[in-house]
Design an enzyme around this catalytic site. Sequence first.
Site, PDB file in Angstrom:
ATOM      1  N   CYS A  16       0.834  -1.201   0.000  1.00 23.79           N
ATOM      2  CA  CYS A  16       0.000   0.000   0.000  1.00 23.79           C
ATOM      3  C   CYS A  16       0.873   1.257   0.000  1.00 23.79           C
ATOM      4  O   CYS A  16       1.710   1.421   0.896  1.00 23.79           O
ATOM      5  CB  CYS A  16      -0.910  -0.007   1.226  1.00 23.79           C
ATOM      6  SG  CYS A  16      -1.862   1.510   1.457  1.00 23.79           S
ATOM      7  N   CYS A  36       0.125   3.377   3.475  1.00 26.82           N
ATOM      8  CA  CYS A  36       0.624   3.009   4.807  1.00 26.82           C
ATOM      9  C   CYS A  36       1.745   1.978   4.775  1.00 26.82           C
ATOM     10  O   CYS A  36       2.365   1.708   5.808  1.00 26.82           O
ATOM     11  CB  CYS A  36      -0.524   2.497   5.670  1.00 26.82           C
ATOM     12  SG  CYS A  36      -1.109   0.829   5.215  1.00 26.82           S
ATOM     13  N   CYS A  77      -6.139  -2.367   0.739  1.00 28.31           N
ATOM     14  CA  CYS A  77      -5.108  -2.497   1.762  1.00 28.31           C
ATOM     15  C   CYS A  77      -5.676  -3.254   2.959  1.00 28.31           C
ATOM     16  O   CYS A  77      -6.808  -3.017   3.384  1.00 28.31           O
ATOM     17  CB  CYS A  77      -4.609  -1.123   2.194  1.00 28.31           C
ATOM     18  SG  CYS A  77      -3.357  -1.207   3.497  1.00 28.31           S
ATOM     19  N   CYS A  80      -5.289  -0.313   6.116  1.00 24.84           N
ATOM     20  CA  CYS A  80      -5.831   1.047   6.167  1.00 24.84           C
ATOM     21  C   CYS A  80      -7.017   1.164   5.210  1.00 24.84           C
ATOM     22  O   CYS A  80      -7.475   0.175   4.630  1.00 24.84           O
ATOM     23  CB  CYS A  80      -4.761   2.094   5.858  1.00 24.84           C
ATOM     24  SG  CYS A  80      -4.301   2.243   4.106  1.00 24.84           S
ATOM     25  N   ASP A 135      21.758   0.575 -16.843  1.00 27.51           N
ATOM     26  CA  ASP A 135      21.687  -0.616 -16.008  1.00 27.51           C
ATOM     27  C   ASP A 135      20.773  -1.647 -16.665  1.00 27.51           C
ATOM     28  O   ASP A 135      19.597  -1.388 -16.903  1.00 27.51           O
ATOM     29  CB  ASP A 135      21.158  -0.224 -14.632  1.00 27.51           C
ATOM     30  CG  ASP A 135      21.069  -1.401 -13.677  1.00 27.51           C
ATOM     31  OD1 ASP A 135      21.529  -2.500 -14.032  1.00 27.51           O
ATOM     32  OD2 ASP A 135      20.539  -1.215 -12.564  1.00 27.51           O
TER      33      ASP A 135
END
EC number: 6.3.5.13
Length: 416
Positions: A198, A201, A218, A221, A340
């Site tokens: 999430c 949170c 989530c 939350c 990269d």
Amino acid sequence: MSDLPLRSQLAVALGRTAAKMSRMAGRGDGSVIGGRLGLRLDPELLTRLAKDRKLVLVSATNGKTTTTRLITSAMTPLGEVATNAFGANMPTGHVSALASAPTARYGVLECDEKYVPMVLRETGANIVALMNLSRDQMDRAAEIWLLAGKWRRALEASPNSHVIANCDDPLVTWGASSAKSVTWVAAGQHWREDSWCCPECGGPLDRQDTDEDSDWACRQCHFRRPRPDWALKGDQITGPDGRAFSLSQLSLPGRANRSNALIALAVVAQFGVPPEQALPLLSQVRSVAGRYTTVEHQGRTLRLLLSKNPAGWLEAFDVLQPAPGPVALSINAQGPDGRDTSWLWDVDYRILRGRPVWVAGERRIDLAARLEAADVQFTVVDDFDQAVMAVPPGHLDVIANYTAFQSIRTRYGRVV
């Protein structure tokens, strides 16, 4: 254009001259150098060129060039549309796009994810379309959670902008949720490896997928998937009024392009273009800056697919010819690609098992190592033409990242 201050008019004129010289020298379409010179002479040029226009910004990790082209096509009933059709998606390209269409009342601008806050601040765009966020060029761009946070703050500071956002992507949803006005679009999320947590949170996200719908929330939350206004299932879309339309006539292949088309339909609906009018215009788009196009070479038909990151490879695999159709892969690591190449290890290449596979490009050994680990049989070639000529006459799918794609496109026939 005559309403511009004299300094701005001079900046536009010199930018056009520089762009023309770039094209004559065979150094590209000139949009970057033209815009760069214009902004050097007038740092406020983008703001001035955007004034009194109805603008759309289109941003995502993948699909923004294609979606920009689709939106532009669907908006043609409204009149001339200024757009950066070939992917110059930073402020320099935006300046060139707007300067090249001084009388256009509408503009559709592809925007690099990193530049959304800056371009939104300078243009005050009416519509912001946000499609997906996933890992890409980590040596150049920020961590995607940071990008989503920047989107969030920028949209909160732009209350007059309406957002079209993909609610199936939790990071996009979080980034868009600060906007005053949002149309939620269930466009799907096929690559999920960057959104298991999430963004509000840090707790785990629970997902539920059924034949009828997808959902996420989530566990710790309140953050959860919003109810979509537009939805996509298979090749069927459903609009806010409950009417359903088919995307079966879409010329561009694959599920990613069905998602792109849904975003485009939601955007143009904000300008009064209904799906029944927009859909035939979307079907006219058959290739985008060389993507998905086919070129002929000595009896071989090459189909060019651009893939720049793990999510992009997943979508390229979705449109491959059925096995055992041959595939040529080419990887570079120049500036536009990202230096990269470790992201190659995030791609699941096992889908290529049982196919003839050729590996080319400046970083062909990096890719070969990854394929060997995935137990995929392959042949490394020093020159891409060796791969093409090793295939019997017929179809060959080509997957390449940005500079490798452009090199192949130029070598075998540049198609827009």
